[in-house]
Design a protein around this motif. Structure first.
Motif, PDB file in Angstrom:
ATOM      1  N   LEU A  59      -4.930  38.840  58.459  1.00 47.93           N
ATOM      2  CA  LEU A  59      -5.800  39.866  59.041  1.00 47.93           C
ATOM      3  C   LEU A  59      -5.068  41.191  59.234  1.00 47.93           C
ATOM      4  CD1 LEU A  59      -7.898  37.758  61.544  1.00 47.93           C
ATOM      5  CD2 LEU A  59      -8.744  39.000  59.542  1.00 47.93           C
ATOM      6  N   LEU A  60      -3.806  41.144  59.596  1.00 43.07           N
ATOM      7  CA  LEU A  60      -3.033  42.381  59.707  1.00 43.07           C
ATOM      8  C   LEU A  60      -2.891  43.050  58.343  1.00 43.07           C
ATOM      9  CD1 LEU A  60      -0.271  41.270  62.242  1.00 43.07           C
ATOM     10  CD2 LEU A  60      -2.224  42.795  62.678  1.00 43.07           C
ATOM     11  N   PHE A  61      -2.721  42.240  57.313  1.00 43.36           N
ATOM     12  CA  PHE A  61      -2.679  42.763  55.941  1.00 43.36           C
ATOM     13  C   PHE A  61      -4.009  43.432  55.594  1.00 43.36           C
ATOM     14  CE2 PHE A  61      -3.719  42.116  51.459  1.00 43.36           C
ATOM     15  CZ  PHE A  61      -2.661  42.747  50.831  1.00 43.36           C
ATOM     16  N   ILE A  62      -5.117  42.784  55.925  1.00 46.17           N
ATOM     17  CA  ILE A  62      -6.452  43.333  55.641  1.00 46.17           C
ATOM     18  C   ILE A  62      -6.669  44.616  56.431  1.00 46.17           C
ATOM     19  CG2 ILE A  62      -8.933  42.926  55.975  1.00 46.17           C
ATOM     20  CD1 ILE A  62      -7.676  41.560  53.518  1.00 46.17           C
ATOM     21  N   HIS A  63      -6.253  44.623  57.687  1.00 46.14           N
ATOM     22  CA  HIS A  63      -6.387  45.827  58.508  1.00 46.14           C
ATOM     23  C   HIS A  63      -5.645  46.985  57.855  1.00 46.14           C
ATOM     24  CE1 HIS A  63      -5.680  48.589  61.881  1.00 46.14           C
ATOM     25  NE2 HIS A  63      -6.830  48.136  62.332  1.00 46.14           N
ATOM     26  N   GLU A  64      -4.433  46.720  57.382  1.00 44.01           N
ATOM     27  CA  GLU A  64      -3.647  47.765  56.716  1.00 44.01           C
ATOM     28  C   GLU A  64      -4.316  48.184  55.405  1.00 44.01           C
ATOM     29  OE1 GLU A  64      -0.793  50.626  56.079  1.00 44.01           O
ATOM     30  OE2 GLU A  64      -1.402  49.588  57.903  1.00 44.01           O
ATOM     31  N   TRP A  65      -4.900  47.223  54.680  1.00 41.54           N
ATOM     32  CA  TRP A  65      -5.608  47.544  53.441  1.00 41.54           C
ATOM     33  C   TRP A  65      -6.799  48.464  53.743  1.00 41.54           C
ATOM     34  CZ3 TRP A  65     -10.416  47.513  51.457  1.00 41.54           C
ATOM     35  CH2 TRP A  65     -10.528  47.764  50.089  1.00 41.54           C
ATOM     36  N   ILE A  66      -7.557  48.139  54.771  1.00 36.01           N
ATOM     37  CA  ILE A  66      -8.705  48.981  55.140  1.00 36.01           C
ATOM     38  C   ILE A  66      -8.218  50.367  55.540  1.00 36.01           C
ATOM     39  CG2 ILE A  66     -10.569  49.330  56.835  1.00 36.01           C
ATOM     40  CD1 ILE A  66     -10.928  46.249  56.825  1.00 36.01           C
ATOM     41  N   ARG A  67      -7.126  50.434  56.292  1.00 32.23           N
ATOM     42  CA  ARG A  67      -6.580  51.737  56.705  1.00 32.23           C
ATOM     43  C   ARG A  67      -6.210  52.574  55.489  1.00 32.23           C
ATOM     44  NH1 ARG A  67      -2.337  54.718  57.654  1.00 32.23           N
ATOM     45  NH2 ARG A  67      -0.745  53.311  56.872  1.00 32.23           N
ATOM     46  N   GLU A  68      -5.495  51.969  54.544  1.00 30.80           N
ATOM     47  CA  GLU A  68      -5.026  52.724  53.377  1.00 30.80           C
ATOM     48  C   GLU A  68      -6.129  53.028  52.365  1.00 30.80           C
ATOM     49  OE1 GLU A  68      -1.735  50.751  51.504  1.00 30.80           O
ATOM     50  OE2 GLU A  68      -0.521  50.826  53.329  1.00 30.80           O
ATOM     51  N   ASN A  69      -7.032  52.091  52.142  1.00 30.91           N
ATOM     52  CA  ASN A  69      -7.986  52.196  51.038  1.00 30.91           C
ATOM     53  C   ASN A  69      -9.395  52.614  51.431  1.00 30.91           C
ATOM     54  OD1 ASN A  69      -6.454  51.127  48.547  1.00 30.91           O
ATOM     55  ND2 ASN A  69      -5.923  49.734  50.210  1.00 30.91           N
ATOM     56  N   ILE A  70      -9.680  52.561  52.708  1.00 30.84           N
ATOM     57  CA  ILE A  70     -10.992  53.013  53.186  1.00 30.84           C
ATOM     58  C   ILE A  70     -10.801  54.184  54.151  1.00 30.84           C
ATOM     59  CG2 ILE A  70     -13.123  52.379  54.379  1.00 30.84           C
ATOM     60  CD1 ILE A  70     -12.783  50.899  51.712  1.00 30.84           C
ATOM     61  N   TYR A  71     -10.106  53.934  55.263  1.00 27.28           N
ATOM     62  CA  TYR A  71      -9.990  54.957  56.293  1.00 27.28           C
ATOM     63  C   TYR A  71      -9.295  56.223  55.791  1.00 27.28           C
ATOM     64  CZ  TYR A  71      -9.367  57.243  60.724  1.00 27.28           C
ATOM     65  OH  TYR A  71      -9.416  58.172  61.729  1.00 27.28           O
ATOM     66  N   LEU A  72      -8.104  56.079  55.242  1.00 27.48           N
ATOM     67  CA  LEU A  72      -7.376  57.273  54.790  1.00 27.48           C
ATOM     68  C   LEU A  72      -8.077  57.963  53.630  1.00 27.48           C
ATOM     69  CD1 LEU A  72      -3.646  56.134  55.119  1.00 27.48           C
ATOM     70  CD2 LEU A  72      -4.974  57.614  56.660  1.00 27.48           C
ATOM     71  N   VAL A  73      -8.743  57.204  52.799  1.00 24.26           N
ATOM     72  CA  VAL A  73      -9.498  57.790  51.682  1.00 24.26           C
ATOM     73  C   VAL A  73     -10.684  58.587  52.207  1.00 24.26           C
ATOM     74  CG1 VAL A  73     -10.962  57.229  49.694  1.00 24.26           C
ATOM     75  CG2 VAL A  73      -8.753  56.102  49.976  1.00 24.26           C
ATOM     76  N   LEU A  74     -11.449  58.005  53.130  1.00 28.78           N
ATOM     77  CA  LEU A  74     -12.664  58.664  53.608  1.00 28.78           C
ATOM     78  C   LEU A  74     -12.396  59.786  54.603  1.00 28.78           C
ATOM     79  CD1 LEU A  74     -15.136  55.658  53.988  1.00 28.78           C
ATOM     80  CD2 LEU A  74     -14.974  57.322  52.121  1.00 28.78           C
ATOM     81  N   THR A  75     -11.213  59.833  55.166  1.00 30.50           N
ATOM     82  CA  THR A  75     -10.908  60.885  56.139  1.00 30.50           C
ATOM     83  C   THR A  75      -9.961  61.948  55.580  1.00 30.50           C
ATOM     84  OG1 THR A  75      -9.075  59.604  57.103  1.00 30.50           O
ATOM     85  CG2 THR A  75     -11.268  59.345  58.112  1.00 30.50           C
ATOM     86  N   GLU A  76      -9.642  61.843  54.293  1.00 30.52           N
ATOM     87  CA  GLU A  76      -8.728  62.801  53.663  1.00 30.52           C
ATOM     88  C   GLU A  76      -9.326  64.210  53.695  1.00 30.52           C
ATOM     89  OE1 GLU A  76      -6.356  63.438  49.432  1.00 30.52           O
ATOM     90  OE2 GLU A  76      -7.664  61.713  49.689  1.00 30.52           O
ATOM     91  N   LYS A  77      -8.525  65.165  54.082  1.00 29.09           N
ATOM     92  CA  LYS A  77      -8.962  66.563  54.141  1.00 29.09           C
ATOM     93  C   LYS A  77      -8.876  67.203  52.760  1.00 29.09           C
ATOM     94  CE  LYS A  77      -9.358  66.536  58.630  1.00 29.09           C
ATOM     95  NZ  LYS A  77     -10.634  66.154  59.149  1.00 29.09           N
ATOM     96  N   GLY A  78      -9.784  68.130  52.497  1.00 33.69           N
ATOM     97  CA  GLY A  78      -9.740  68.903  51.272  1.00 33.69           C
ATOM     98  C   GLY A  78     -10.292  68.204  50.044  1.00 33.69           C
ATOM     99  N   VAL A  79     -10.938  67.075  50.224  1.00 29.57           N
ATOM    100  CA  VAL A  79     -11.540  66.341  49.107  1.00 29.57           C
ATOM    101  C   VAL A  79     -13.046  66.259  49.376  1.00 29.57           C
ATOM    102  CG1 VAL A  79     -11.612  64.136  47.855  1.00 29.57           C
ATOM    103  CG2 VAL A  79      -9.432  64.998  48.751  1.00 29.57           C
ATOM    104  N   ALA A  80     -13.828  66.479  48.343  1.00 32.82           N
ATOM    105  CA  ALA A  80     -15.281  66.433  48.483  1.00 32.82           C
ATOM    106  C   ALA A  80     -15.717  65.049  48.973  1.00 32.82           C
ATOM    107  CB  ALA A  80     -15.950  66.742  47.144  1.00 32.82           C
ATOM    108  N   PRO A  81     -16.662  65.002  49.911  1.00 32.90           N
ATOM    109  CA  PRO A  81     -17.125  63.719  50.443  1.00 32.90           C
ATOM    110  C   PRO A  81     -17.594  62.739  49.361  1.00 32.90           C
ATOM    111  CG  PRO A  81     -17.967  65.503  51.796  1.00 32.90           C
ATOM    112  CD  PRO A  81     -17.300  66.134  50.602  1.00 32.90           C
ATOM    113  N   ALA A  82     -18.308  63.224  48.360  1.00 34.84           N
ATOM    114  CA  ALA A  82     -18.787  62.330  47.296  1.00 34.84           C
ATOM    115  C   ALA A  82     -17.613  61.717  46.528  1.00 34.84           C
ATOM    116  CB  ALA A  82     -19.710  63.085  46.340  1.00 34.84           C
TER     117      ALA A  82
END
Length: 187
Positions: A59-82
């Motif tokens: 689960l800690l691995f999955i949490h880190e995966w979500i952080r890197e591949n979902i959270y950081l991707v969707l909250t990245e500045k300067g990139v179009a939302p789409a």
């Protein structure tokens, strides 16, 4: 005899595959050892807390995966939302092998594992929800609307994985990812 050496990523993937397919209660230490590539004694040495520690590590691995591949991707500045949404969807498609894999969060929340693992499952789900909420707000939705769509995103993906597994057909998963894009883009 020296303990077997094994790559951490391969170890976690093996353990995760057993927990995905059998759940917390259904996974035996023999199954986990076989899938990990370790002898049972080496598995105990690596995870003295047994199945609970193994599941928490996954689960800690999955949490880190979500952080890197979902959270950081969707909250990245300067990139179009789409663009961000498309990247996140691609990561989701990859981690679930195009709908062929069961979600580990779902698999571990189905039985008594929830008592032991509920906090970690909840943290991972909240991170997903936070990421999609940030995306929704960036796209001009109110916080309440963004939170509602974030919840719907999790329901769509998780529900489609249950359907894909139950029906033996990943079509529902592919449709859910298309619907996920429309959920945020077609506002």
């Amino acid at each position: 005899m020296r303990p077997q050496k094994i790559d951490d990523a391969r170890l976690i993937e093996g353990l995760m595959s057993v927990l995905q397919s059998k759940g917390f209660e259904g996974a035996s230490l023999n199954d986990l050892a076989k899938a990990s590539g370790l002898q049972k004694a080496s598995l105990y040495h690596r995870f003295p807390g047994g199945k609970n520690e193994i599941a928490i590590t996954v689960l800690l691995f999955i949490h880190e995966w979500i952080r890197e591949n979902i959270y950081l991707v969707l909250t990245e500045k300067g990139v179009a939302p789409a663009t961000k949404l498309q990247r996140a969807i691609q990561h989701i498609r990859q981690v679930y092998h195009n709908g062929e894999k069961t979600c580990i969060l779902n698999a571990l929340s189905l039985d008594s594992g929830l008592v032991v693992l509920g906090d970690e499952i909840s943290k991972a789900m909240h991170l997903w929800l936070d990421a999609f909420t940030v995306l929704g707000v960036e796209m001009g939705l109110s916080t309440a609307q963004a939170k509602a769509k974030a919840r719907q995103s999790l329901i769509q993906v998780q529900g489609s994985l249950v359907l894909a597994k139950g029906l033996g057909d990943p079509t529902q998963f592919h449709k859910a990812l298309t619907d996920l894009k429309q959920l945020f883009i077609n506002e």
